[in-house]
Design an enzyme around this catalytic site. Sequence first.
Site, PDB file in Angstrom:
ATOM      1  N   GLN A  44       0.795  -1.214   0.000  1.00  0.00           N
ATOM      2  CA  GLN A  44       0.000   0.000   0.000  1.00  0.00           C
ATOM      3  C   GLN A  44       0.836   1.276   0.000  1.00  0.00           C
ATOM      4  O   GLN A  44       0.330   2.333  -0.354  1.00  0.00           O
ATOM      5  CB  GLN A  44      -0.952  -0.004   1.203  1.00  0.00           C
ATOM      6  CG  GLN A  44      -2.045  -1.063   1.102  1.00  0.00           C
ATOM      7  CD  GLN A  44      -2.973  -1.048   2.286  1.00  0.00           C
ATOM      8  OE1 GLN A  44      -2.731  -1.698   3.290  1.00  0.00           O
ATOM      9  NE2 GLN A  44      -4.051  -0.278   2.178  1.00  0.00           N
ATOM     10  N   HIS A 145       1.099  -9.384   4.608  1.00  0.00           N
ATOM     11  CA  HIS A 145      -0.053  -8.496   4.518  1.00  0.00           C
ATOM     12  C   HIS A 145      -0.577  -8.536   3.083  1.00  0.00           C
ATOM     13  O   HIS A 145      -0.533  -7.542   2.356  1.00  0.00           O
ATOM     14  CB  HIS A 145       0.337  -7.073   4.932  1.00  0.00           C
ATOM     15  CG  HIS A 145      -0.834  -6.211   5.317  1.00  0.00           C
ATOM     16  ND1 HIS A 145      -0.925  -5.549   6.525  1.00  0.00           N
ATOM     17  CD2 HIS A 145      -1.962  -5.899   4.646  1.00  0.00           C
ATOM     18  CE1 HIS A 145      -2.059  -4.869   6.572  1.00  0.00           C
ATOM     19  NE2 HIS A 145      -2.706  -5.053   5.440  1.00  0.00           N
ATOM     20  N   TYR A 333     -12.799  -2.152  13.228  1.00  0.00           N
ATOM     21  CA  TYR A 333     -13.231  -0.955  12.513  1.00  0.00           C
ATOM     22  C   TYR A 333     -14.674  -0.567  12.807  1.00  0.00           C
ATOM     23  O   TYR A 333     -14.977   0.602  12.973  1.00  0.00           O
ATOM     24  CB  TYR A 333     -13.071  -1.155  11.004  1.00  0.00           C
ATOM     25  CG  TYR A 333     -11.644  -1.047  10.533  1.00  0.00           C
ATOM     26  CD1 TYR A 333     -11.096   0.176  10.180  1.00  0.00           C
ATOM     27  CD2 TYR A 333     -10.831  -2.173  10.459  1.00  0.00           C
ATOM     28  CE1 TYR A 333      -9.777   0.283   9.757  1.00  0.00           C
ATOM     29  CE2 TYR A 333      -9.504  -2.083  10.046  1.00  0.00           C
ATOM     30  CZ  TYR A 333      -8.988  -0.847   9.695  1.00  0.00           C
ATOM     31  OH  TYR A 333      -7.679  -0.751   9.294  1.00  0.00           O
TER      32      TYR A 333
END
Length: 502
Positions: A44, A145, A333
């Site tokens: 990312q 990841h 979240y």
Amino acid sequence: MAIKLTCLLLVVVGTVTGIYVDEPLLYDTFPTDFMWAAATSAHQIEGGWDADGKGLNIWDVYTTNASVVLDGSTGQTACNSYYFYEKDVDALKSLGVSHYRFSISWARVLPNGIGQVNQPGVDYYKRLIAALKAANIEPMVTLYHWDLPQSLEDMGGWLNPSIADWFEEYARLCYTEFGNDVKIWITINEPWVVAYQGYGSGINAPGRYGPGTFTYQAGHNLILAHARAYRLYESEFKPTQQGKAGITLNINWYDPKDDQVSSQEAAERAMQFLGGWFANPIFGNGEYPAVMRQKVDEKSAAQGYNPSRLPVFTAEQKLLVQGSSDFFGLNYYTGSLTINKIQDISIVDYSADQDIETSYDPSWYGSGSSWLKITPFGMRNTLKWIRDRFNDPDIIITENGFSDNAGNLDDLMRVYYYKHNINNVLKAIKDGVKVIGYAAWSLMDNFEWGSGYTQKFGIFNVDFATADLNRTAKASGRYYAQLIRDNGFTADQPCNNYPIGY
């Protein structure tokens, strides 16, 4: 003239939707050794997708099809942290964090996933770690990841049982090269996302579709690979390096939509299918949750699958897996509402296996992501749920964050999100939950997978319109830095009534 205002939190305190009260902010501090962190992941932010011998990963290949990313973008440059990592360290220093959670790109250090080591890739992470240590910031390193080397995907990826061997080889390299300076290792980030979105629904790389079959096979192999990497660290590296290794699971909170017993059972079932799928083998009794075992086995039999679509751990595997984590990494979240709903037996899908239906309370504040509502009460409840079901582990909140679509510096909704969620972490600690650290997601705006650059989670803005890609603190970054300086919430902290829905 400075005006002090009373700070109140607007939260849901009941289990039935619609019950809201103004709950006073808890003014108190975190433990003195509490770990404050910010988090990112390699694909990312790093860019440098083909630099200095790096191999292709599944996201490099997957995003060559522009239609799979909302804005047609890729992570080929992203935040260019491969070249600008010192900018990241400067941002971290300004926050005052004690730790930085980042991930290693498997294909950067092992271009083919196994075999020949790429020394320039190893050297990059050594430079990053050295810069962090020089700034008194401890690295918290994730091995995986989501960016599997494409060469391993070509051999079956997470559907191939041999991936446990491949992952152990990769872990050995990382422990050997970086372990003297890394004291917190996370083996795998969010195996649920890899298993279901990568090999189930196929909405993430590598885009394999098998929502009721491949997803369980991949999940099984992810657990075994994690356990192999953990046992390797435990037996060969921990005695001298004196670190900890664990896994990070994503768990959202499921509240019953009404006071019906069936809704309460559905909410717990949803929690077990999401969190328990990976937590129960590792932190519980070494097996999949009983309700998951029952549901998938019964449906598999009715659908003509023999054996069950959900694999079974052998006695040897159970011993390998059970207890294979020094801490519970949690990514939290949001939350949702849940009722019981029996699904069509002909549907072969992890989602249908649960026999639930979820929704959101329309009064919950939204975000830049359709799935992310502001539900801070769920943070506290999820932490207590983990404590009560998985032997009261040490918990590190390895991700928690809020998205918008603009990346504005005056990100007042994100400030609101962090204030309420972090205060509920503090309340959970006062409830007796052993939370030992918190990482904000994300340090900076970045490549948000299938959403590209349309959704921004950063507490630092990245100027993607310029070659320098400068990082600038948002209001949320300044707020988070203040919390870290105070190590919690104090009565004399600056307090603003941030507008909602700006």
